[in-house]
Design an enzyme around this catalytic site. Structure first.
Site, PDB file in Angstrom:
ATOM      1  N   LYS A   1      -6.569  15.666 -14.545  1.00 54.63           N
ATOM      2  CA  LYS A   1      -6.804  16.615 -15.639  1.00 54.63           C
ATOM      3  C   LYS A   1      -5.636  16.576 -16.632  1.00 54.63           C
ATOM      4  O   LYS A   1      -5.580  15.708 -17.459  1.00 54.63           O
ATOM      5  CB  LYS A   1      -7.023  18.025 -15.076  1.00 54.63           C
ATOM      6  CG  LYS A   1      -8.067  18.095 -13.968  1.00 54.63           C
ATOM      7  CD  LYS A   1      -9.427  17.705 -14.461  1.00 54.63           C
ATOM      8  CE  LYS A   1     -10.421  17.720 -13.314  1.00 54.63           C
ATOM      9  NZ  LYS A   1     -11.646  17.026 -13.590  1.00 54.63           N
TER      10      LYS A   1
ATOM     11  N   ARG B   1       0.825  -1.213   0.000  1.00 55.09           N
ATOM     12  CA  ARG B   1       0.000   0.000   0.000  1.00 55.09           C
ATOM     13  C   ARG B   1       0.861   1.267   0.000  1.00 55.09           C
ATOM     14  O   ARG B   1       0.422   2.333  -0.426  1.00 55.09           O
ATOM     15  CB  ARG B   1      -0.922  -0.024   1.232  1.00 55.09           C
ATOM     16  CG  ARG B   1      -2.116   0.899   1.093  1.00 55.09           C
ATOM     17  CD  ARG B   1      -3.127   0.655   2.196  1.00 55.09           C
ATOM     18  NE  ARG B   1      -2.504   0.688   3.491  1.00 55.09           N
ATOM     19  CZ  ARG B   1      -2.849  -0.077   4.518  1.00 55.09           C
ATOM     20  NH1 ARG B   1      -3.826  -0.937   4.412  1.00 55.09           N
ATOM     21  NH2 ARG B   1      -2.207   0.014   5.656  1.00 55.09           N
TER      22      ARG B   1
HETATM   23  C1  LIG Z   1      -9.914  22.683  -9.794  1.00 58.62           C
HETATM   24  C2  LIG Z   1     -10.169  21.242  -9.525  1.00 58.62           C
HETATM   25  N1  LIG Z   1      -9.603  20.680  -8.446  1.00 58.62           N
HETATM   26  C3  LIG Z   1      -9.815  19.384  -8.147  1.00 58.62           C
HETATM   27  C4  LIG Z   1     -10.611  18.589  -8.935  1.00 58.62           C
HETATM   28  C5  LIG Z   1     -10.887  17.176  -8.516  1.00 58.62           C
HETATM   29  O1  LIG Z   1     -10.231  16.238  -9.273  1.00 58.62           O
HETATM   30  P1  LIG Z   1     -10.729  14.728  -9.323  1.00 58.62           P
HETATM   31  O2  LIG Z   1     -11.842  14.677 -10.312  1.00 58.62           O
HETATM   32  O3  LIG Z   1      -9.535  13.943  -9.709  1.00 58.62           O
HETATM   33  O4  LIG Z   1     -11.212  14.360  -7.942  1.00 58.62           O
HETATM   34  C6  LIG Z   1     -11.211  19.135 -10.071  1.00 58.62           C
HETATM   35  C7  LIG Z   1     -12.077  18.298 -10.935  1.00 58.62           C
HETATM   36  O5  LIG Z   1     -12.803  18.807 -11.786  1.00 58.62           O
HETATM   37  C8  LIG Z   1     -11.000  20.509 -10.362  1.00 58.62           C
HETATM   38  O6  LIG Z   1     -11.598  21.096 -11.421  1.00 58.62           O
END
Ligand SMILES: Cc1ncc(COP(=O)(O)O)c(C=O)c1O
Length: 387
Positions: free
Chosen positions: A201, A50
């Site tokens: 992203k 882990r």
């Molecule tokens: C600015 C921002 N932070 C964090 C996240 C969260 O990412 P995850 O979808 O991997 O949880 C997002 C998702 O859209 C986002 O736009």
């Protein structure tokens, strides 16, 4: 030995692995230790899968290099990185100041979980000056959580100045730097204590893997973040870590192209009669452009714009007329996406009138000319529906 025993003992990996361009993907919950003394090591040696294996370590090392960090902790999603990093440094009785334009699920975590564990949460207006913001800290304030540009409406913050003033008051700072992808902007270099991003992203880049990271320079904070993940029992798979590392190799190239295409599309939109305002920090004349020019080396493909006032029906007609832009909440992948935002803006503390319906676009790797033609069709549908 009996056949069943032989099958269990057979087919283990060869001692020396051929060197490939990427790291080997090790899969294992069990780690076989060389001797009895290694079962309870006095150092940080790995005794259980882990804690991560070859691909996770390779990704952590590459991200640390990019972020200018002493260490990077991995989380199962971007939201988990934000929640986990907050849990790692906050305790009951603390107060956290959170920018009002924070990603909505982060706000939900603050309101529904942090508060339940005795952490006070106070939202601040992203347009408040750094001096006023830091003047408002109390003895209980432990952390300021920024997101710049802000989710959906793209307000820029003077991250470096907030970090400097907060540090002088003994207050930690954390930034959700998903827009900057750890590459266009490096919060740690601007004095921020913890740089968080949703690797889901731009680092992943293909809209098919979840992961988040938290990076820090101070070894004590790195340790706190690692301990947080250890105590919560979170793990990311070697396959997913490998995919992220693969995405990281082409991150600069994809960002350069998507940033450039995004600016072309934004400049075209700015001149359309149905558009009243652009919200793109890298577009000259837009709010926050000076801070972007000072603190960023480029732009990604995510930005917003405001349509001239029209009913929800017309906004839906605009979105439904799009053929190349998909309708979807994510961003950072190779594909273009669009969403309407007004419903999400409604839960903010410092509500603003942007002058019409706010649309967020993510410009992918398609040809900008094709994307503009798609938007042209959709704006015509909007004009028709508002006539
Ligand atoms: C600015 C921002 N932070 C964090 C996240 C969260 O990412 P995850 O979808 O991997 O949880 C997002 C998702 O859209 C986002 O736009």
């Amino acid at each position: 030995m009996d056949d069943e025993t032989r099958l269990i003992r057979a087919g283990h990996a060869p001692g020396a692995l051929a060197k490939t361009v990427g790291p080997p993907i090790q899969k294992g919950s069990t780690i076989l230790l060389p001797d009895a003394a290694s079962l309870y090591p006095s150092d940080d040696s790995i005794t259980y899968g882990r804690q991560g294996l070859s691909a996770q370590f390779a990704l952590q090392a590459a991200l640390a290099e990019m972020e200018g960090a002493a260490g990077v902790t991995l989380f199962p999603s971007g939201l988990a990185a934000l929640a986990g990093a907050l849990l790692a440094v906050l305790k009951a009785g603390d107060e956290v100041l959170v920018v009002d334009t924070i990603y909505k699920p982060t706000r939900r975590f603050c309101d529904r979980m942090l508060k339940r564990f005795g952490v006070a949460v106070r939202y601040y207006d992203p347009r408040q000056s750094p001096d006023d913001l830091v003047d408002s800290v109390s003895d209980a304030t432990r952390l300021i959580l920024m997101e710049s540009p802000g989710s959906l409406s793209f307000e820029m913050q003077n991250v470096g100045r907030i970090a400097e003033l907060a540090r002088a008051r003994g207050v930690l700072t954390m930034a959700d730097n998903t827009w900057g992808a750890g590459y266009l902007h490096r919060p740690l270099a601007h004095g921020v204590d913890i740089s968080v991003q949703a690797l889901t992203k731009y680092v992943g880049g293909h809209s098919d893997v979840f992961m988040g990271s938290a990076a820090a320079k101070d070894p004590k904070l790195v340790r706190a973040l690692e301990d947080g993940v250890l105590h919560l029992g979170w793990a990311v798979s070697g396959d997913d870590a490998y995919q992220m590392l693969r995405g990281l190799r082409t991150l600069p190239t994809r960002l350069a192209r998507q940033g450039e295409s995004g600016l072309l599309v934004a400049a075209w939109l700015r001149d359309q009669p149905q558009v009243v305002q652009m919200l793109h920090p890298a577009l000259p004349g837009c709010p926050g452009h000076e801070l972007w020019a000072r603190d960023y080396t480029g732009a990604c493909g995510l930005f917003g714009f405001v349509l001239r006032p029209g009913p929800d029906l017309a906004v839906n007609a605009f979105l439904d007329a799009l053929e190349l832009f998909g309708l979807g909440f994510s961003w950072g992948g190779f594909e273009s996406l669009a969403i309407s935002c007004d419903e999400q803006l409604a839960n903010r503390t410092f509500r603003r009138d942007y002058g019409g319906p706010l649309i967020r676009l993510h410009v992918g790797l398609e040809s900008p000319a094709d994307l503009i033609a798609d938007l042209q069709r959709a704006l015509e549908a909007y004009a028709k529906a508002t006539a």
